[in-house]
Enzyme design. Structure first.
Site, PDB file in Angstrom:
ATOM      1  CE  LYS A  16      -2.390   1.483   3.677  1.00  0.00           C
ATOM      2  NZ  LYS A  16      -1.941   2.912   3.804  1.00  0.00           N
ATOM      3  CD  GLU A  22      -6.266   7.737   7.631  1.00  0.00           C
ATOM      4  OE1 GLU A  22      -6.044   7.988   8.836  1.00  0.00           O
ATOM      5  OE2 GLU A  22      -5.449   7.140   6.905  1.00  0.00           O
TER       6      GLU A  22
END
Length: 286
Positions: A132, A201
């Protein structure tokens, strides 16, 4: 030399080893877009991985370990070696979930070639299935470079903790129209470059919904929206191990309280000499 090896159930304290299950794959994760929501939690140790693995589709070895495990002020100081050690532990402790490992700050931003070198090393060291990385359109060429060379990439847009010094803090992103438009465009660019999933996020909810509708890959929310294709939390936050957590965290237990009470009981038993008792000491054989 790789840190990947199998737990010896006869000698390891981290037993019993979970019953082997068929591990999920990246294509299987992609196919869950728009179906049953994906479940992801962070894991940093063998034992945590063992306990979370049966319940999760993905385990994220997050660079949040810098704060959670090492007490660092941010994720910025985290190193490749730190990620490799914890990533290998999580792979050893899991049998079912796809293990995704964060690429730490400074290990991929310089060039696609640098990113490939770092990602390939991490995957060899750990056995993780994917990496990621944070960033939007500026990282699209890197995501494409890695994806075309056999490294699955999970993107990360919105509040990107590695950029805390540039962002000026951990506040929610996308409160202005210009910033909201940029976050959506960043996600689309990453998806079109080949990301198999994208973490969203700390954004205002309409952004997360718009991204989820705009991209073909699954979206994983954290401080985003229940309408994302899945959710992720730091396991220690979810378990209630920390008093201070972000607004978007729901504490599903009070592990800090359990541990504190157990430690108090242990201390009381030691001081009263009721521990160790007859069951915990060795007597001479007759």
């Amino acid at each position: 030399m790789s840190t990947t090896f199998t737990i010896d159930a006869a000698t390891s304290r981290a037993t019993p080893v979970s019953a082997p299950m068929k591990r999920l794959t990246i294509p299987a994760i992609r196919r869950q877009k728009g179906t049953t929501p994906l479940v992801m939690l962070t894991a940093y140790t063998v034992r945590t991985a063992q306990l979370l693995d049966p319940h999760c589709d993905m385990l994220l070895v997050g660079d949040s370990l810098g704060q959670v495990i090492y007490g660092l002020p941010s994720t910025v100081p985290v190193t490749l070696d730190m990620m490799a050690a914890h990533g290998a532990a999580v792979v050893r402790g899991s049998h079912h979930a796809v293990v995704v490992i964060d690429m730490p700050f400074g290990s991929y931003e310089g060039s696609p070639e640098k990113a490939f070198e770092s990602a390939a090393w991490l995957m060899k060291q750990t056995g993780a299935a994917a990496v990621k990385l944070e960033g939007g359109a500026a990282m699209a060429s890197t995501v494409r470079f890695l994806s075309e060379r056999g490294i699955p990439v999970m993107g990360h847009v919105g509040l990107t903790p590695q950029a805390v010094n540039m962002l000026g803090g951990y506040g929610a992103r996308g409160r202005t129209q210009a910033e909201a438009d940029k976050i959506v465009a960043d996600a689309v660019a990453i998806a079109e470059a080949g990301a198999f999933a994208i973490v969203i996020e700390g954004v205002v909810e309409p952004i997360a919904i718009a991204i989820t509708q705009a991209v073909a890959c699954p979206t994983i929310g954290i401080g985003a929206s229940a309408q994302c294709d899945g959710q992720v939390l730091v396991a220690e936050d979810m378990l209630g191990l920390f008093e201070r957590t972000a607004k978007f965290v729901k504490k599903f237990d009070d592990m800090a309280g359990h541990i504190s009470r157990a430690a108090q009981t242990y201390a009381d038993d030691v001081r009263s000499r009721s521990f160790p008792g007859a069951d915990q000491v060795y007597q001479p054989r007759p």
